[in-house]
Design an enzyme around this catalytic site. Structure first.
Site, PDB file in Angstrom:
ATOM      1  N   SER A  54       0.857  -1.199   0.000  1.00  9.56           N
ATOM      2  CA  SER A  54       0.000   0.000   0.000  1.00  9.56           C
ATOM      3  C   SER A  54       0.888   1.242   0.000  1.00  9.56           C
ATOM      4  O   SER A  54       2.090   1.156   0.293  1.00  9.56           O
ATOM      5  CB  SER A  54      -0.859  -0.019   1.270  1.00  9.56           C
ATOM      6  OG  SER A  54      -1.487   1.222   1.489  1.00  9.56           O
ATOM      7  N   TYR A  68      -3.799  -0.542   9.913  1.00  6.38           N
ATOM      8  CA  TYR A  68      -3.567  -0.818   8.488  1.00  6.38           C
ATOM      9  C   TYR A  68      -2.140  -0.408   8.107  1.00  6.38           C
ATOM     10  O   TYR A  68      -1.422  -1.159   7.434  1.00  6.38           O
ATOM     11  CB  TYR A  68      -4.592  -0.030   7.662  1.00  6.38           C
ATOM     12  CG  TYR A  68      -4.566  -0.305   6.175  1.00  6.38           C
ATOM     13  CD1 TYR A  68      -5.188  -1.440   5.648  1.00  6.38           C
ATOM     14  CD2 TYR A  68      -3.949   0.573   5.284  1.00  6.38           C
ATOM     15  CE1 TYR A  68      -5.186  -1.691   4.282  1.00  6.38           C
ATOM     16  CE2 TYR A  68      -3.943   0.339   3.919  1.00  6.38           C
ATOM     17  CZ  TYR A  68      -4.568  -0.798   3.418  1.00  6.38           C
ATOM     18  OH  TYR A  68      -4.563  -1.037   2.061  1.00  6.38           O
TER      19      TYR A  68
END
Ligand code: NAD
Length: 256
Positions: A148, A161
């Site tokens: 990510s 996350y």
């Protein structure tokens, strides 16, 4: 290499297992791999019927394995079912993941664990399970982890996350250091801001959505098709000497 250089990108005769195959980027990677010639096995919590239909429409091969990836005990069944379908998995894509938005001071242990369990623990132990077999049979393999922008940056209100995706980039390097000698290429793709369920809340928040869009040099949100090329490249012979790298597919986000 004999023949056309484009042959290096073919996945003909390979089997690829992709987690989170029912929707979004996972579905896009399944379709891309099927079109590149691979037998595709999709792992998901819910039915992959839409993915199966899209692959059937291009005359590809697709098998689904249902599993909840928050529980490590499913790994042995996934490996056994996949091997029963195709004999051997050649390419593993750890794509399944979830995000929880919350101020850092309010994150609960349950929320933290739910994200880390799928995005980090499962990724490592799936890599381990397939790499064990690949080291034993000496035929090598490919691992592509979905990282990510928050493997590189801190993000806002998504600490679990960010922790998990930073771990994914670190693990990708750590595993490449151990397994490249066994002809196992471990790499990652770091998608930028893509229009999928993962970012539905972000896009529905007009202010945050506009802020993000205005910062993307390409001037648009990404789509599952946008990562198809990178996913095929990292699964194919074309990337044989690429090890431990996290490739951003982000419309220029990290360049700013
Ligand atoms: P998505 O929400 O559409 O897909 C997530 C997938 O993970 C779904 O298939 C979901 O069922 C699966 N999943 C989640 N928890 C699971 C569990 N317990 N068991 C089995 N499957 C589970 O979103 P997406 O954007 O397609 O996300 C795919 C990957 O890409 C994720 O790892 C996500 O973090 C990552 N990613 C997405 C973006 C983005 O902008 N969309 C950006 C960077 C990284």
């Amino acid at each position: 290499m004999a023949g056309n250089y484009l042959d290096m990108f073919s996945l003909e005769g390979k089997t690829a297992l992709i987690t989170g195959a029912n929707t979004g980027l996972g579905q896009g990677i399944c379709l891309a791999y099927a079109q590149a010639g691979a037998n595709v096995i999709g792992v998901a919590r819910r039915s992959c019927q839409e993915t199966a239909e899209k692959i059937a429409a291009v005359s590809g091969s697709f098998t689904e394995i249902l599993a909840d990836l928050s529980d490590l005990s499913v790994i042995s069944r996934i490996v056994a079912e996949a091997n029963a379908v195709c004999g051997r998995v050649d390419i593993l894509v750890n794509n399944a993941g979830l995000i929880k938005r919350c101020d850092a001071v309010d994150v609960t242990v349950e929320e933290w664990d739910s994200v880390i369990d799928v995005n980090q623990r499962m990724v490592f132990f799936l890599c381990q399970a397939f790499a064990k077999g690949w080291i034993q049979d000496k035929k090598g393999g490919r691992i592509i982890n979905i990282a990510s922008m928050l493997s590189f940056q801190g993000g806002i209100r998504v600490p679990s996350y960010t922790a998990s995706k930073s771990a994914v980039m670190g693990l990708t390097k750590a595993l490449a250091n151990e397994w490249s000698q066994h002809n196992i290429n471990v790499n990652a793709i770091a998608p930028g801001y893509m229009a999928t369920n993962n970012t539905a809340n972000l896009r529905s928040d007009e202010q945050r959505g506009d802020e993000i869009l205005s910062r993307i040099p390409a001037g648009r949100w990404g789509t599952p098709e946008d990562i198809a090329g990178a996913a095929i490249f990292l699964a194919s012979e074309a990337s044989s000497y690429v090890n431990g790298f996290t490739l951003a597919v982000d419309g220029g986000w990290l360049a700013r």
